[in-house]
Scaffold this motif. Sequence first.
Motif, short mmCIF file in Angstrom:
data_model
loop_
_atom_site.label_atom_id
_atom_site.label_comp_id
_atom_site.label_asym_id
_atom_site.label_seq_id
_atom_site.Cartn_x
_atom_site.Cartn_y
_atom_site.Cartn_z
N THR A 148 -15.96 6.66 93.52
CA THR A 148 -15.69 6.89 92.09
C THR A 148 -15.05 5.66 91.46
O THR A 148 -15.39 5.29 90.32
N THR B 11 -16.72 3.61 88.50
CA THR B 11 -15.98 3.46 87.25
C THR B 11 -15.98 2.01 86.78
O THR B 11 -16.24 1.72 85.61
N ILE C 153 -18.15 1.10 83.43
CA ILE C 153 -17.41 0.65 82.25
C ILE C 153 -17.80 -0.78 81.89
O ILE C 153 -17.98 -1.11 80.71
N ILE D 268 -20.06 8.35 83.72
CA ILE D 268 -19.04 7.40 83.28
C ILE D 268 -19.63 6.42 82.27
O ILE D 268 -19.01 6.12 81.24
N THR E 258 -18.45 6.30 78.38
CA THR E 258 -17.85 5.05 77.89
C THR E 258 -18.64 4.52 76.70
O THR E 258 -18.05 4.06 75.70
N ILE F 128 -15.21 10.20 84.01
CA ILE F 128 -14.69 9.99 85.36
C ILE F 128 -14.42 11.34 86.03
O ILE F 128 -14.70 11.52 87.22
N SER G 131 -17.72 12.77 87.12
CA SER G 131 -18.23 12.00 88.25
C SER G 131 -17.48 12.33 89.54
O SER G 131 -18.09 12.49 90.61
#
Length: 249
Positions: free
Chosen positions: A63, A67, A71, A131, A135, A177, A180
């Motif tokens: 994760t 992430t 992002i 994610i 985002t 997040i 996920s």
Amino acid sequence: MRRWLPLSFRLLLLGALVVFLFWPYSFEPLLKPLVQQNAPAVYNQGSLLALTVQHLVTVLAATAAATVVAIALAVLVTRPFGAEFLPLSRSLVNIGQTFPPVAVLALAVPVFGFGEKPTLIALFLYGLLPIFENTLTGLTNLPRPVMEAARGMGMTGFQRLLRIELPLALPVILAGIRLSAVISLATATIGSTVAAKTLGEVIIAGLQSNNLAFVVQGGLIVGALAVLIYDMLSALEARISATMQAAHG
């Protein structure tokens, strides 16, 4: 309306999970009716605590990697110089959803061998999409007056990103997040089919020996972890949202 559980229920669930992981045989009377005569009621082929810790470490690593990459891609495609890469980025993050984790494991094992690496790759790919999309949503729906005020103050693009855009988008990013992490938590159980140390070992052992108690144990631990992590991240997301609203309200 609150989206997280009452504190009393959280503490009760967490307490029951801790007790079961450290003293599993205290639950043997409850599990005994689920097994055939003379079959073990509590998983006895390894440490439930060690498997749980390894399961969480695997999910956390996958994760965290997803992430960072998701992002970074979302930031790239929301900048003027990176907008043209949006279709390509969407195609990349959709790979994990296009190929099921089992297929990714099957493709990764010949290259990386059995163990943790194929599982990490599968979870990483599977966790990118929520994610990235969250985002992207957060960064493209920022309050126009706030952004204009930041430009008026002479902030550079990088300063606006770090001080304004990412903080304002943080609640939406956290929601991605959260999704996920919960998906990865459940999906990680299949890693045991390629010799990764996860709670899937308990479930697979139960299926192989026709021991329903083992299956229930593995499923309940994963379920309890998913509820607690989802609840914790939901509460964090709500708190950050409230802080942002108070700061800009």
